[in-house]
Motif scaffolding. Structure first.
Motif, PDB file in Angstrom:
ATOM      1  N   UNK A 278       0.859  -1.181   0.000  1.00  0.00           N
ATOM      2  CA  UNK A 278       0.000   0.000   0.000  1.00  0.00           C
ATOM      3  C   UNK A 278       0.895   1.231   0.000  1.00  0.00           C
ATOM      4  N   UNK A 279       1.382   1.622   1.162  1.00  0.00           N
ATOM      5  CA  UNK A 279       2.240   2.798   1.263  1.00  0.00           C
ATOM      6  C   UNK A 279       3.695   2.423   1.541  1.00  0.00           C
ATOM      7  N   UNK A 280       3.957   1.179   1.919  1.00  0.00           N
ATOM      8  CA  UNK A 280       5.300   0.767   2.307  1.00  0.00           C
ATOM      9  C   UNK A 280       5.777  -0.405   1.466  1.00  0.00           C
ATOM     10  N   UNK A 281       7.078  -0.475   1.270  1.00  0.00           N
ATOM     11  CA  UNK A 281       7.688  -1.557   0.501  1.00  0.00           C
ATOM     12  C   UNK A 281       7.453  -2.875   1.218  1.00  0.00           C
ATOM     13  N   UNK A 282       6.933  -3.854   0.496  1.00  0.00           N
ATOM     14  CA  UNK A 282       6.737  -5.153   1.136  1.00  0.00           C
ATOM     15  C   UNK A 282       8.068  -5.857   1.391  1.00  0.00           C
ATOM     16  N   UNK A 283       8.111  -6.612   2.465  1.00  0.00           N
ATOM     17  CA  UNK A 283       9.325  -7.343   2.817  1.00  0.00           C
ATOM     18  C   UNK A 283       9.679  -8.314   1.691  1.00  0.00           C
ATOM     19  N   UNK A 284      10.955  -8.326   1.316  1.00  0.00           N
ATOM     20  CA  UNK A 284      11.434  -9.231   0.286  1.00  0.00           C
ATOM     21  C   UNK A 284      11.482  -8.643  -1.102  1.00  0.00           C
ATOM     22  N   UNK A 285      10.850  -7.483  -1.297  1.00  0.00           N
ATOM     23  CA  UNK A 285      10.902  -6.829  -2.606  1.00  0.00           C
ATOM     24  C   UNK A 285      12.158  -5.976  -2.678  1.00  0.00           C
ATOM     25  N   UNK A 286      12.853  -6.057  -3.780  1.00  0.00           N
ATOM     26  CA  UNK A 286      14.085  -5.306  -4.007  1.00  0.00           C
ATOM     27  C   UNK A 286      13.846  -3.800  -3.840  1.00  0.00           C
ATOM     28  N   UNK A 287      14.755  -3.123  -3.167  1.00  0.00           N
ATOM     29  CA  UNK A 287      14.645  -1.674  -2.963  1.00  0.00           C
ATOM     30  C   UNK A 287      14.586  -0.917  -4.282  1.00  0.00           C
ATOM     31  N   UNK A 288      15.416  -1.300  -5.230  1.00  0.00           N
ATOM     32  CA  UNK A 288      15.450  -0.610  -6.525  1.00  0.00           C
ATOM     33  C   UNK A 288      14.155  -0.812  -7.295  1.00  0.00           C
ATOM     34  N   UNK A 289      13.594  -2.013  -7.239  1.00  0.00           N
ATOM     35  CA  UNK A 289      12.316  -2.264  -7.902  1.00  0.00           C
ATOM     36  C   UNK A 289      11.225  -1.404  -7.259  1.00  0.00           C
ATOM     37  N   UNK A 290      11.223  -1.332  -5.926  1.00  0.00           N
ATOM     38  CA  UNK A 290      10.225  -0.527  -5.223  1.00  0.00           C
ATOM     39  C   UNK A 290      10.312   0.935  -5.651  1.00  0.00           C
ATOM     40  N   UNK A 291      11.518   1.463  -5.760  1.00  0.00           N
ATOM     41  CA  UNK A 291      11.673   2.858  -6.179  1.00  0.00           C
ATOM     42  C   UNK A 291      11.093   3.098  -7.568  1.00  0.00           C
ATOM     43  N   UNK A 292      11.136   2.082  -8.415  1.00  0.00           N
ATOM     44  CA  UNK A 292      10.632   2.228  -9.780  1.00  0.00           C
ATOM     45  C   UNK A 292       9.110   2.097  -9.874  1.00  0.00           C
ATOM     46  N   UNK A 293       8.479   1.366  -8.956  1.00  0.00           N
ATOM     47  CA  UNK A 293       7.045   1.085  -9.090  1.00  0.00           C
ATOM     48  C   UNK A 293       6.162   1.727  -8.031  1.00  0.00           C
ATOM     49  N   UNK A 294       6.757   2.301  -6.978  1.00  0.00           N
ATOM     50  CA  UNK A 294       5.928   2.726  -5.838  1.00  0.00           C
ATOM     51  C   UNK A 294       4.879   3.763  -6.205  1.00  0.00           C
ATOM     52  N   UNK A 295       5.166   4.649  -7.162  1.00  0.00           N
ATOM     53  CA  UNK A 295       4.172   5.675  -7.496  1.00  0.00           C
ATOM     54  C   UNK A 295       2.913   5.062  -8.113  1.00  0.00           C
ATOM     55  N   UNK A 296       3.063   3.964  -8.833  1.00  0.00           N
ATOM     56  CA  UNK A 296       1.902   3.270  -9.389  1.00  0.00           C
ATOM     57  C   UNK A 296       1.156   2.520  -8.289  1.00  0.00           C
ATOM     58  N   UNK A 297       1.895   1.913  -7.371  1.00  0.00           N
ATOM     59  CA  UNK A 297       1.280   1.240  -6.228  1.00  0.00           C
ATOM     60  C   UNK A 297       0.471   2.255  -5.426  1.00  0.00           C
ATOM     61  N   UNK A 298       1.066   3.402  -5.157  1.00  0.00           N
ATOM     62  CA  UNK A 298       0.392   4.453  -4.382  1.00  0.00           C
ATOM     63  C   UNK A 298      -0.891   4.908  -5.079  1.00  0.00           C
ATOM     64  N   UNK A 299      -0.819   5.118  -6.394  1.00  0.00           N
ATOM     65  CA  UNK A 299      -2.000   5.554  -7.146  1.00  0.00           C
ATOM     66  C   UNK A 299      -3.094   4.499  -7.095  1.00  0.00           C
ATOM     67  N   UNK A 300      -2.740   3.249  -7.313  1.00  0.00           N
ATOM     68  CA  UNK A 300      -3.734   2.179  -7.270  1.00  0.00           C
ATOM     69  C   UNK A 300      -4.310   2.003  -5.870  1.00  0.00           C
ATOM     70  N   UNK A 301      -3.490   2.143  -4.850  1.00  0.00           N
ATOM     71  CA  UNK A 301      -3.956   2.009  -3.465  1.00  0.00           C
ATOM     72  C   UNK A 301      -4.945   3.108  -3.097  1.00  0.00           C
ATOM     73  N   UNK A 302      -4.853   4.235  -3.782  1.00  0.00           N
ATOM     74  CA  UNK A 302      -5.722   5.375  -3.483  1.00  0.00           C
ATOM     75  C   UNK A 302      -6.838   5.565  -4.502  1.00  0.00           C
ATOM     76  N   UNK A 303      -7.206   4.514  -5.200  1.00  0.00           N
ATOM     77  CA  UNK A 303      -8.407   4.575  -6.026  1.00  0.00           C
ATOM     78  C   UNK A 303      -8.202   4.726  -7.508  1.00  0.00           C
ATOM     79  N   UNK A 304      -6.975   4.794  -7.993  1.00  0.00           N
ATOM     80  CA  UNK A 304      -6.775   4.903  -9.439  1.00  0.00           C
ATOM     81  C   UNK A 304      -7.195   3.620 -10.150  1.00  0.00           C
TER      82      UNK A 304
END
Length: 114
Positions: free
Chosen positions: A41-67
């Motif tokens: 949702x708002x935080x990187x899940x355990x086990x997910x690569x930090x670099x991958x999270x930096x690349x996808x988090x804005x889409x995760x955030x948008x989807x988590x908030x109703x996009x």
């Protein structure tokens, strides 16, 4: 806020670029496996690569908030509402992710400091 399902669709290796720029024996990402699933949702899940999270988090955030109710980018990218296909920033061996909005409510794990 809703949880977002993150699924590893594909781990890749650009052989041409790896041959020119990579270290000998470079392979596809050793950290993530095709079919692996995370929820965020708002935080990187355990086990997910930090670099991958930096690349996808804005889409995760948008989807988590109703996009998830609409198509991204004026409907000229992904045909299914609530879905985004993204990749990490590794130019030699990118990992491709499917992000999908869920109906599961997110819960903030909050422990007050005393």
């Amino acid at each position: 806020m809703k949880k977002v399902k993150i699924m590893v669709l594909k781990t890749t290796l650009d052989n041409e670029l790896a041959e020119e720029y990579g270290v000998p024996g470079l392979t596809a990402c050793p950290m993530l496996k095709e079919g692996q699933v995370f929820y965020a949702d708002y935080a990187k899940p355990e086990g997910l690569c930090d670099e991958a999270w930096k690349a996808i988090y804005q889409y995760v955030f948008a989807l988590a908030h109703g996009a998830g109710d609409e198509l991204f980018y004026y409907g000229d990218w992904i045909k299914t509402p609530g879905v985004a296909i993204c990749s990490c920033n590794d130019g030699l061996r990118p990992v491709i992710f499917k992000l999908e909005a869920t109906d599961e409510e997110s819960k903030i794990d909050y422990t007050p400091v005393r």
